[in-house]
Enzyme design. Structure first.
Site, PDB file in Angstrom:
ATOM      1  N   GLY A 108       0.812  -1.207   0.000  1.00 37.81           N
ATOM      2  CA  GLY A 108       0.000   0.000   0.000  1.00 37.81           C
ATOM      3  C   GLY A 108       0.855   1.272   0.000  1.00 37.81           C
ATOM      4  O   GLY A 108       0.424   2.314  -0.514  1.00 37.81           O
ATOM      5  N   GLU A 111       1.723   1.806  -3.502  1.00 38.77           N
ATOM      6  CA  GLU A 111       0.512   2.229  -4.223  1.00 38.77           C
ATOM      7  C   GLU A 111       0.194   3.702  -3.955  1.00 38.77           C
ATOM      8  O   GLU A 111      -0.191   4.441  -4.859  1.00 38.77           O
ATOM      9  CB  GLU A 111      -0.663   1.339  -3.820  1.00 38.77           C
TER      10      GLU A 111
END
Ligand code: 3HC
Ligand code: NAI
Length: 696
Positions: A108, A111
């Site tokens: 994450g 991301e």
């Protein structure tokens, strides 16, 4: 620096003139927990409205950007706001946002960085999508944004291998726009980059997916599937990445999230999360808090056979000088060759430069006799598995080593306390049980003897870290954790032969379960004579009423020691590594059944799996109760990292904790019935309960 009231801890806004730094401060690794996600949303919302700003930079406090989602949240339904909402807010923010990346930007974290309009990293930045190692796929756009930068084929490779990219490679592939050497320069560089965008957004989601030949994509997918071995996440990651080229961005993003959520709730993902935390817990020994490790600057190894040479490589790789000792010149030359062969292979395949190989070999000092070890801080004995020989080596080392030096043994089974007792410094003795090939296998069983001093154990744990091994601490007991469980498991597999199964039935059932190899193929590979010798050594102590499997002894009496003699449980054609079923072995097994008066019956694969797994679980319960292993998760780590147990099943105890209680107990109860008197039944329920309570 003034703090902005709009930001919620652990996210703060730091202002420098017309610039705003959104700083994530969530130690130890800035995981994007619920509070971080909420804080980021608040911060972005506040800054989006602020007309006075000319630059926004997203950064991590400390030496990590964001290590990814907070994995501890994955065992329950995820709470809002979730990461995709934060990512959407960054993309929708009218002002460009630049990520300033120091250390890990993984999962994450990566991301989030890819949702920004540019990325600047330090040279120690680490980017990647390791989600598959946790049994999931990226869930916040990773499979859609990455291929828009690297192309589909590379994105498949990166997201299915879970590879972590160092800064230089991340820059080469286009994940980083700029790399700075000094962390102190990071903020300034990110700020300049933000201002250079002059208010323009650069959303990766708006880029086209680069054209690529179908063949390149197919071949990346095929390569990735080769390593999948039953892991659902690999196949799903490929699908999700390929969607980038065949669906509109929003639809592919929604599909990615759906796959992520489905996998997150799977048993495979729970198993891998459990192992992630188990690894970190294993290195913690509760009563060592005050003990400082002793410094280790020079290492000695006695015995340069299969293990000694490979152990030497572990230390040479870690930059430590190693003195490698043998009993005669010929054995020494063979030992040095073993080290050279490994490095030469690395160098020839381009994985190591010739200069690096020479540097590592230059740290190796071969020798005869123990005198060269007088200044060593740690000496590891790896001579033949023979108690008298090992005791002699320990006694002699005691006479040569300087005070405070640590004596370690690589014994697989033998009593460390007896070895320590041969010296005048039992508190300086410890077991360091490496697995073969020691330079490759991550597991290291650290054996804590009755007298092992706390700082010696602390040193062993520190050494494991230095040589990048996964340490699991065991107490003294025949075979410690791994070999003891393995031997109980192998016994039940051999008993199944007497009851009606054949070696290939058992091996194929266990390979179908997910084990790297079945027990009989393993036996043939490592040599049946080792188990035979161990059985002879233990024969006198055996309960005469207990059932002892006979076939292995009979094979060894015929000189069938496995692959090295061309025959063992299987027969091997000249040079073959895969064996074939051998009618002679079947006849021998049937003869044993007949002699023992056992009626043979066929086994289903499922019956074989339950019996073999129950044997592991039962033995694990016994050694946990005896205190040989400290926690159930330590046992699972050993089986997964040393014995080819499939990680995505979490280890035998995790696996059992996910089965029905009735089914598990029935399988355990069947063991004493099948094995007869003398079989010890363990009480496993509290350990399975402990695992269930851990919330993965
Ligand atoms: N969530 C929760 N805790 C985490 C964590 C995470 N993602 N990553 C690390 N931790 C914890 C560890 O459990 C450990 O806690 P402890 O001190 O209580 O034992 C502590 O942080 C330090 O971790 P390490 O011992 O591993 O520290 P290192 O410095 O050796 O390594 C690291 C740091 C490289 C960041 C390593 O921790 C790591 O690889 N972490 C996991 C990275 C990862 O897999 N991220 C992807 C998560 S999935 C995801 O993001 C899904 C997304 O697509 C939506
Ligand atoms: P090996 O037979 O390959 O090597 C042993 C070496 O010790 C030989 O080179 C021998 O010359 C040398 N040696 C014997 N006596 C010596 C002495 N007095 N001084 C110096 N050197 C001496 O054996 P291997 O497989 O390397 O095993 C060594 C130890 O490691 C054993 O205790 C074994 O149980 C343990 N072990 C082995 C594993 C394996 O898979 N082979 C795995 C884990 C542990």
């Amino acid at each position: 620096m003034p703090k902005d009231a709009a930001a919620t801890a652990p996210v703060r806004i730091e202002r420098e003139g017309k610039a705003a730094f959104v700083v994530i401060d969530n130690p130890p690794v800035n995981a994007s927990s619920l509070e971080v996600r909420a804080g980021l949303l608040d911060a972005i919302a506040a800054l989006a409205k602020d007309e006075t700003l000319d630059a926004i930079v997203l950064a991590g406090a400390g030496n990590t950007f964001i290590a990814g989602a907070d994995i501890r949240e994955f065992g329950k339904p995820l709470r809002d706001p979730q990461l995709p909402a934060v990512i959407a807010a960054i993309e929708q923010c009218p002002k460009p946002v630049v990520a300033a990346i120091r250390g890990a930007a993984l999962g994450g974290g990566c991301e989030l960085a890819l949702a920004c309009d540019a990325r600047v990293g330090t040279s120690d930045a680490l980017m990647g999508l390791p989600e598959v190692t946790l049994g999931i796929i990226p869930g916040a756009g990773g499979t859609q944004r990455l291929p828009r930068i690297t192309g589909i084929a590379t994105a498949i490779e990166l997201s299915t291998a879970g590879r972590r990219l160092p800064a230089a490679e991340a820059q080469r592939l286009g994940l980083l726009d700029e790399v700075v050497n000094a962390p102190a320069d990071l903020r300034g560089a990110a700020l300049r980059r933000a201002r250079s965008l002059a208010g323009r957004k650069r959303r990766i989601s708006e880029l086209p997916v680069p054209e690529q030949s179908a063949q390149a994509i197919e071949s990346a997918a095929e390569d990735a599937m080769k390593s999948a071995r039953g892991r659902a996440a690999i196949k799903e990651a490929i699908t999700a990445v390929r969607n980038a080229a065949r669906m509109p961005f929003a639809a592919a993003l929604a599909e990615e999230r759906a796959i992520f959520q489905r996998l997150r709730e799977s048993e495979e993902a729970a198993a891998l999360r459990y192992l992630f935390f188990a690894e970190r817990q294993a290195a913690r020994v509760t009563d060592l808090a005050e003990a400082a490790p002793r410094p280790i600057a020079q290492v000695g190894i006695v015995g340069a056979g299969t293990m000694g040479a490979a152990i030497a490589i572990c230390f040479l790789d870690a930059g430590l000088p190693v003195r490698l000792i043998e009993r005669d010149a010929q054995s020494l030359e063979r030992g040095i060759d073993r080290v050279r062969v490994v490095y030469r292979r690395l160098s020839q395949s381009g994985r190591m430069t010739a200069e690096e190989m020479e540097r590592r070999l230059a740290r190796l000092a071969p020798g005869l006799g123990l005198d060269p070890l007088s200044q060593a801080d740690l000496v590891i004995e790896a001579v033949f598995e023979d108690m008298d020989l090992k005791k002699g080596v320990f006694r002699d080392l005691d006479g040569v080593l300087k005070p405070g030096a640590i004596l370690a043994s690589n014994t697989s089974y033998l009593d460390l306390d007896a070895l320590a007792g041969a010296t005048r410094r039992p508190s300086d003795c410890v077991g360091l049980h490496f697995f073969s090939p020691a330079n490759v296998m991550r597991l290291l069983e650290i054996v804590r003897g009755r007298a092992t001093a706390a700082d010696v154990l602390a040193t062993a744990l520190a050494v494991a870290k230095t040589i990048r091994k996964l340490p699991v601490v065991a107490r003294v007991g025949e075979g410690f954790i791994g070999n003891r469980i393995y031997s109980a498991y192998r016994t039940q597999c051999e008993l199944m032969l007497e009851e009606g199964a054949y070696p290939a039935d058992v091996d194929s059932a266990l390979v179908a379960f997910g084990l790297a190899m079945g027990p009989f193929a393993v036996g043939d590979l490592s040599g049946l004579d080792i188990a035979w010798r161990t059985r002879q050594r233990l024969a006198a102590a055996r309960d005469p009423k207990a059932r002892h499997p006979e076939a292995l002894d009979r094979l060894c009496e015929l000189g069938r020691f496995g692959q090295k003699t061309g025959a063992g449980w299987y027969r091997y054609r000249e040079g073959a590594r895969r064996g074939e079923s051998d009618p002679d072995v079947h006849a021998l097994i049937e003869k044993v059944s007949k002699e023992k008066g056992i009626a043979r019956h066929p086994f289903t694969a499922e019956q074989i799996q339950w019996r073999a797994l129950a044997a592991m679980v039962n033995e694990a319960a016994l050694l946990l109760a005896e205190g040989i292993a400290a926690r159930p998760s330590d046992v699972d780590l050993v089986l997964v990292n040393g014995y080819g147990f499939p990680a995505h099943k979490g280890g035998p105890l995790f696996w059992a904790s996910r089965r029905g209680r009735k089914e598990v107990l029935a399988a355990l109860d069947a063991l004493p019935r099948a094995t007869g008197d003398g079989f010890k039944r363990g009480n496993v329920e509290r350990y399975l309960e402990e695992i269930s309570q851990s919330g993965h």
